[in-house]
Design a protein around this motif. Structure first.
Motif: not given
Length: 297
Positions: A180-193
């Protein structure tokens, strides 16, 4: 150092934001920095791959629909001595969602998953009990963009059994509880190297569970607490420490990050959602190129 910017022959499903179009603008941006790079469609038989030193996977977005061909392509360019970003070992590991079991077995927090191998003929109703949920999500182990991803209800499990078995005739799937937490949003953390760049929050439209823009989802930039960034980074340190690019996707469940997927093959990087993100990507790529040139001297 000549680089192939790997894409595919297909439609683009993401829109520009904040004055930057990741689909159209990233390559010219890199070229403006002096990078010798050009577009190539990964399965174009006319490409002379021998002229390239590096293949940068950016948008081979139909690979899961041509999976055997894609694996053969990887074998071919590796045999030519072409450097792949991300590297071959990581890509081969990450293209099949069975990797999630390895992460879970190592004690990291992952959305619970039950793997259904090709031609599985078990009771669909049993999956709800195994996952302790009245609603489950079933998706292919090799897929992208929520293709063939379906949501099942326990009360209609028998009616859905035929659909599930038809899907499983074509490959392995995994079942997960609907969170149900998907309704609060999916977090996407982006990293480079391995260095943190930015985070976005993706929310599905009302009544849906898919967060992609082309399903009506929304995107916003957020600035997470350092503890959440460190948690996301811990997955990369353990399982993908030398990746040029990485996206760590998950949910916040009872205030703690729970992994949905590590995106290490061809993720959209949401470069438009932080003013420094394109430069961060360039600097990471330049570092990798410089290292490769030193190795070749």
């Amino acid at each position: 150092m000549k680089i192939a910017f790997i894409t595919y022959e297909g439609s683009v499903k993401y829109t520009a934001a904040n004055g930057f179009d990741e689909i159209q603008d990233l390559l010219p941006f890199l070229q403006s920095k002096g990078i010798d790079i050009q577009y190539e469609i990964w399965d174009n038989p006319e490409v002379d791959w021998t002229v390239y030193d590096v293949a940068l996977l950016r948008m081979p977005w139909d690979y899961h629909q041509k999976f055997d061909e894609f694996k053969s392509w990887l074998d071919r360019i590796e045999s030519l001595g072409i450097k792949l970003l991300n590297d071959y070992q990581i890509v081969r590991w990450n293209i099949d969602k069975h990797y999630l079991q390895q992460i879970a077995d190592a004690g990291y927090s992952v959305i619970p998953s039950v793997f259904l191998e090709k031609d599985w003929n078990g009771e669909v109703s049993s999956l709800f009990d195994m996952l302790n949920s009245g609603q489950i999500i079933v998706k292919p182990c090799v897929s992208g963009g929520s293709r063939n991803t379906i949501k099942l209800q326990k009360e209609s499990a028998q009616e859905d059994a035929t659909t599930i078995r038809e899907l499983l005739a074509n490959g392995a799937y995994l079942a997960q509880p609907f969170m149900k937490e998907i309704n609060e949003g999916e977090w996407s953390f982006t990293f480079f190297n391995g260095s943190y760049s930015h985070t976005i929050l993706k929310k599905p439209k009302a009544g849906d569970f898919r967060v992609q823009q082309f399903f009506g989802g929304t995107i916003e930039r957020i600035d997470p607490e350092q503890a959440y960034i460190d948690k996301a980074a811990s997955y990369l340190s353990a399982f993908a420490p030398k990746t040029l690019y990485a996206r760590v996707d998950g949910l916040m469940v009872d205030g703690k990050f729970m992994l949905m997927e590590l995106e290490l093959v061809e993720p959209f990087l949401y470069l438009a959602y932080h003013p420094n993100a394109p430069e961060n990507f360039y600097q990471a790529l330049k570092t990798q190129i410089d290292e490769l040139e030193r190795e070749q001297r």
